[in-house]
Write a protein that holds these residues in place. Structure first.
Motif, PDB file in Angstrom:
ATOM      1  N   LYS A   1       0.839  -1.208   0.000  1.00 56.73           N
ATOM      2  CA  LYS A   1       0.000   0.000   0.000  1.00 56.73           C
ATOM      3  C   LYS A   1       0.873   1.257   0.000  1.00 56.73           C
ATOM      4  O   LYS A   1       0.556   2.233  -0.695  1.00 56.73           O
ATOM      5  CB  LYS A   1      -0.916  -0.003   1.226  1.00 56.73           C
ATOM      6  N   ARG A   2       1.974   1.226   0.761  1.00 47.18           N
ATOM      7  CA  ARG A   2       2.869   2.391   0.768  1.00 47.18           C
ATOM      8  C   ARG A   2       3.495   2.603  -0.606  1.00 47.18           C
ATOM      9  O   ARG A   2       3.635   3.732  -1.086  1.00 47.18           O
ATOM     10  CB  ARG A   2       3.968   2.206   1.825  1.00 47.18           C
ATOM     11  N   SER A   3       3.885   1.515  -1.264  1.00 45.95           N
ATOM     12  CA  SER A   3       4.486   1.628  -2.596  1.00 45.95           C
ATOM     13  C   SER A   3       3.484   2.199  -3.591  1.00 45.95           C
ATOM     14  O   SER A   3       3.824   3.072  -4.415  1.00 45.95           O
ATOM     15  CB  SER A   3       4.971   0.251  -3.077  1.00 45.95           C
ATOM     16  N   LEU A   4       2.223   1.738  -3.534  1.00 49.24           N
ATOM     17  CA  LEU A   4       1.198   2.218  -4.458  1.00 49.24           C
ATOM     18  C   LEU A   4       0.892   3.688  -4.187  1.00 49.24           C
ATOM     19  O   LEU A   4       0.764   4.500  -5.122  1.00 49.24           O
ATOM     20  CB  LEU A   4      -0.068   1.376  -4.317  1.00 49.24           C
TER      21      LEU A   4
ATOM     22  N   TYR B   1       1.233   9.304  -5.841  1.00 49.46           N
ATOM     23  CA  TYR B   1       1.595  10.681  -5.520  1.00 49.46           C
ATOM     24  C   TYR B   1       2.561  11.243  -6.572  1.00 49.46           C
ATOM     25  O   TYR B   1       2.393  12.352  -7.077  1.00 49.46           O
ATOM     26  CB  TYR B   1       2.237  10.733  -4.129  1.00 49.46           C
ATOM     27  N   GLN B   2       3.571  10.422  -6.907  1.00 49.45           N
ATOM     28  CA  GLN B   2       4.545  10.878  -7.903  1.00 49.45           C
ATOM     29  C   GLN B   2       3.884  11.049  -9.274  1.00 49.45           C
ATOM     30  O   GLN B   2       4.129  12.024  -9.990  1.00 49.45           O
ATOM     31  CB  GLN B   2       5.698   9.863  -8.010  1.00 49.45           C
ATOM     32  N   TYR B   3       3.020  10.085  -9.659  1.00 47.62           N
ATOM     33  CA  TYR B   3       2.380  10.137 -10.972  1.00 47.62           C
ATOM     34  C   TYR B   3       1.464  11.364 -11.061  1.00 47.62           C
ATOM     35  O   TYR B   3       1.458  12.085 -12.064  1.00 47.62           O
ATOM     36  CB  TYR B   3       1.570   8.858 -11.201  1.00 47.62           C
ATOM     37  N   GLY B   4       0.687  11.602  -9.962  1.00 41.98           N
ATOM     38  CA  GLY B   4      -0.199  12.765  -9.963  1.00 41.98           C
ATOM     39  C   GLY B   4       0.578  14.060 -10.027  1.00 41.98           C
ATOM     40  O   GLY B   4       0.193  15.014 -10.716  1.00 41.98           O
TER      41      GLY B   4
END
Length: 906
Positions: free
Chosen positions: A890-893, A898-901
């Motif tokens: 869940k932390r990785s996703l 966050y980075q993608y957004g």
């Protein structure tokens, strides 16, 4: 009265009687050329009586001569006559010199020869002081405490005997001690070497000669007693053992009559006289076996100090370094810290090199030669031992040869078992053993509840030669092997009764004798089956004492003699194949050979029909399937274990079945069931006591607890997991079972400490794994420890990826553990296994690691594939109830989104 000689010098009267010579004009009395102290009036009386030898001299004539101007009582004369008789050794019986005729006078009855003596009128000079003892020819090394103890003894005793075997350094210590003590005695120290004597009757004469006092070769001890009566002197009686009774008689006579005489004796046995103190001289201390001993550490041991000092004296270029400290330590251990052997060994090391010396010590009696030129007995070990052997009784010689079969310490019962036969009974053996211990050929240790004995290795090699030359050698070796085998039965009986530490202390030393017995049984005609039984029965000792590399070689040697299929030739084949399969895990790593050996063990266990054998073989095979990630086959094996175990009620068997069920469910990611069976196994195991014959399975309770800590972590109970792991590691260290310890460290402790984010503890576990593997020579586990060090250096991600070939050398289970601790290590092979259904315990984390690596290598273009990987990891972890993997995924996703957004908004 004097007369003139032809050369103009004066001649003086001389009277000789017995050992005495009287010179009236010089007023001197000599005994064997040594001046005798005589009072003035007593000398006047003696001169009168001698001049009128054979005549009756009246009491009044004697008084007028001795006291010309004084009136005295006759009692005064009697006192001086008594003093003269004492000086002349007049015992009133056979050695009569002065006879009394009551009421009339005295008559000198000894035979007197009169002559003339040339010389000056000056009295003869007093006898020279006894010379100081010869200084030790070699420097005293490693005996500082012994020297201090020797010196302090003489503050409370006048008789000390230094006792120890030949070559232990008694003479060197005695000489140095005498030098330290010399100032304490007015007349100094007299050193007496008794080694040349072949006749005990010559002992008093040898002492007199050393004192520079002329004594007839077989003169009465009374003459020596009288000579020493007023002396304040230390007598050092060296090498007493071959004339021990004569020395004891002399000392018992001298000490009561000579109040200022002290005696320091050296012998291989004590004098056993009243007032004797005994200082037992032990070998110099040697370091315990250790792979990485430094030069500085080695030099704290007396044996190393002596070896280095003698080697440097023989060759100025010799120096102890960290590189050769291990070899020097091994040499000193093999030579038992015996100073003579160390000196000879140092000389050989300089000439031949340490490697050659170590190899040559198998024939030490031939190798260790050319010692001190000044002492024939110390030029070779053999000469020194020949000297010791010569003073033994025939019974003692026979027993000494038989005792050479013991490779280490042995008990009185062991000596009786080997020493008795149809001729020699128990009392005879006890008496002979006592004699050997008394003569320092057998070392006695009474520090424990049961007295223990042993032969120093050099003595044992000498005695073994005597046994080899005897007719009953094979019979003695067979009795020894049977005794060793029977002792393992006692070890098994005590396994459940004694605390583990006490058990190892009592039975651990048996391993030396097991080696010797196996060496005989596996090579003697017709003894192979007995050798196999002994090898199988001794397995727990080999494993528990961390001698697995050696045991591995023994098993290889034996199993190569048997077919690889079909029914067993001997029943022990099953257990030996099983043991070999277990050892392969730590030594060789992944190999087709291990699979073959374990399959053969399962096959042979089936032939036996024995339930315990089948359970143990299946346990080992089940563990192998876990290591290679064959989880389906592992599950089937666990089922068979459960079926067999259900037929019995033993707690240990049920604990084993539950542990394998728990491990099998854990491997398949069925964590709830894994915890259920794990809790059951821990609970049962706490009440169960593993049998001696199954120690090599690993400690069930400890391993179950460690495995359960992994399950608890994955299910989210990190606190309990950490506490249970620490407890399991501590228990495995206390149990002295290196197999259990290394399994827990490599498969559980190192990864779990990292997952709990405790890098300091992980580092400690890794170091312990490395050290334990190194001590046992486990090459595979050393490689595993190197991998955990690599993971620790990467701080969670791998920037320098190792070669695939090296990674392929690990079991799949170990690779999954490493990937779960360092995601950067993920590869296609691991990913392929993680995607197989049913998913295994690490599938979710390996899939997540794959996504993280895609992002690290592929940038923005890999976001879609990484997103799918993280979502799959979440799905797998939810299905398994793997809370820890679920949180990570869940932390990785969330991080990816966050980075993608953030990028999409640019």
């Amino acid at each position: 009265m004097t007369s003139a000689a032809k050369d103009g010098s004066s001649l003086y009267r001389e009277y000789k009687f017995g050992p005495f010579r009287l010179l009236p004009e010089q007023r001197v009395l000599f005994e064997y050329n040594e001046r005798v102290r005589v009072g003035s009036r007593a000398l006047t009386i003696l001169t009168l009586l001698v001049e009128r030898a054979g005549e009756l001299v009246s009491t009044s004539d004697i008084v007028r001569c001795a006291w010309p101007d004084t009136v005295v009582e006759e009692n005064n004369l009697r006192v001086h006559i008594a003093s003269l008789r004492k000086i002349l050794h007049d015992d009133g019986d056979r050695a009569r010199t002065i006879l009394n005729e009551p009421g009339r006078g005295y008559r000198f009855v000894a035979s007197v020869n009169q002559g003339l003596d040339g010389g000056s009128r000056e009295p003869s000079p007093p006898p020279q002081k006894v010379p100081d003892p010869p200084a030790a020819l070699v420097k005293l090394v490693g005996r500082e405490y012994a020297l201090a103890a020797l010196v302090s003894f003489f503050s409370r005793t006048r008789l000390l005997t230094l006792v120890g075997p030949g070559g232990i350094g008694k003479t060197t210590l005695a000489k140095q001690g005498a030098l330290e003590l010399a100032a304490k005695y007015r007349d100094g120290v007299c050193f007496v070497d008794l080694s040349p004597l072949t006749d005990p009757g010559l002992v008093p004469g040898a002492v007199a000669t050393a004192l520079q006092y002329v004594l007839a070769p077989r003169a009465a001890v009374s003459a020596l007693l009288e000579h020493l009566r007023e002396r304040d002197i230390l007598l050092v009686l060296d090498n007493c053992e071959h004339v021990i009774d004569a020395v004891a008689d002399l000392v018992e006579t001298l000490l009561p009559g000579c109040p200022h005489v002290a005696v320091l004796a050296t012998s291989r046995e004590s004098l056993r006289v009243h007032g004797e103190y005994v200082q037992q001289l032990r070998p110099l201390d040697t370091p315990e076996e250790k792979r990485d001993i430094t030069a500085a550490e080695a030099m704290t041991y007396g044996s190393i100090q002596l070896f280095v000092e003698r080697a440097a004296a023989a060759c100025n270029g010799f120096e102890l370094t960290d590189a050769n400290a291990g070899a020097v330590s091994q040499v000193c251990r093999n030579l038992d810290g015996l100073p003579l052997a160390l000196e000879l060994g140092a000389s050989c090391a300089v000439k031949l090199g340490l490697d050659v010396l170590l190899l040559g010590l198998e024939d030490r009696l031939a190798l260790l030669t050319h010692g001190r030129r000044t002492n024939e007995r110390h030029q070779t070990l053999r000469a020194m031992l020949d000297w010791s052997y010569a003073i033994l009784t025939e019974t003692e010689r026979c027993l000494l040869a038989r005792l050479s079969v013991f490779a280490g310490w042995f008990s009185l019962d062991a000596a009786i078992a080997i020493g008795t036969d149809h001729v020699v009974g128990r009392p005879t053996v006890i008496e002979a053993l006592s004699g050997l211990a008394g003569k320092s050929l057998v070392t006695l240790d009474t520090s424990s509840q049961i007295a223990q004995y042993r032969l120093l290795e050099s003595t044992r090699a000498y005695a073994a030669e005597k046994l080899s030359a005897s007719e009953n050698r094979e019979q003695v070796q067979q009795k020894h092997a049977q005794y060793v085998y029977d002792g393992l039965g006692d070890a098994e009986a005590q396994w459940r009764l004694l605390p583990r530490a006490e058990w190892w202390t009592r039975f651990g030393p048996q391993l030396n004798d097991i080696r010797a017995a196996l060496g005989w049984a596996l090579s003697a005609p017709g003894q192979l089956q007995f050798g196999l039984r002994l090898l199988a029965a001794s397995a727990p000792l080999w494993l528990g004492l961390s001698k697995l590399e050696e045991f591995h070689r023994l098993l290889d040697n034996v199993l190569s003699r048997f077919p690889v299929e079909g029914p067993p030739i001997f029943p022990e084949e099953y257990k030996l194949n099983l043991l070999q399969g277990v050892l392969f895990m730590n030594v060789d790593g992944p190999s087709t050979r291990r699979a073959k050996v374990l399959n053969r063990a399962v096959e042979l266990a089936g032939f036996s029909g024995d339930r315990q054998s089948q359970l143990t073989a299946l346990w080992a095979y089940c563990g192998f399937c876990f290591a290679i990630s064959e989880h389906g086959t592992m599950y089937e094996s666990a089922q068979r274990i459960g079926e067999i175990a259900s037929a019995g009620a033993e707690q240990e068997t049920r604990a084993l079945a539950d542990r394998m069920w728990a491990l099998s469910h854990y491997a398949r990611g069925e964590l709830e069931l894994a915890q259920l069976f794990g809790e059951k196994s821990v609970g049962i195991g706490a009440a169960a006591s593993p049998s001696f014959s199954t120690v090599f399975r690993y400690d069930q309770t400890t391993t179950s607890r460690a495995n359960l800590s992994l399950v608890l972590f994955l299910r989210g109970d990190s606190d309990r997991a950490g506490a249970m792991l620490a407890e399991a590691v501590a228990d495995s260290m206390r149990a002295r079972n290196p197999n259990t310890l290394v399994y827990i460290l490599s498969h559980i402790a190192c990864p779990l400490a990292l997952w709990l984010d405790d890098r300091d503890v992980a580092s400690q576990y890794t170091e312990l794994l490395h050290d334990t593997s190194n001590e046992n020579g486990w090459t595979y586990m050393l490689e595993v420890s190197n991998w955990w060090n690599f993971v620790l250096s990467q701080n969670g991600t791998a920037h320098h990826y190792p070669s695939p070939q090296r990674f392929d050398g690990l079991y799949p289970l170990q690779r999954d553990l490493l990937i779960a601790s360092c995601p950067g290590l993920v590869d296609e092979e691991a990913l392929s296994r993680a995607n197989r259904k049913p998913h295994h315990w690490a599938s979710a984390e390996i899939v997540r690691a794959h996504g993280e690596r895609l992002l690290a290598l592929g940038g923005r273009s890999a976001y879609g594939e990484a997103d799918r990987a993280f979502r799959l990891a979440i799905e797998i972890s939810l299905t398994q109830g793997a809370v820890a993997w679920h949180r990570r995924a869940k932390r990785s996703l969330a991080s990816l989104q966050y980075q993608y957004g953030a990028l999409e908004s640019l």
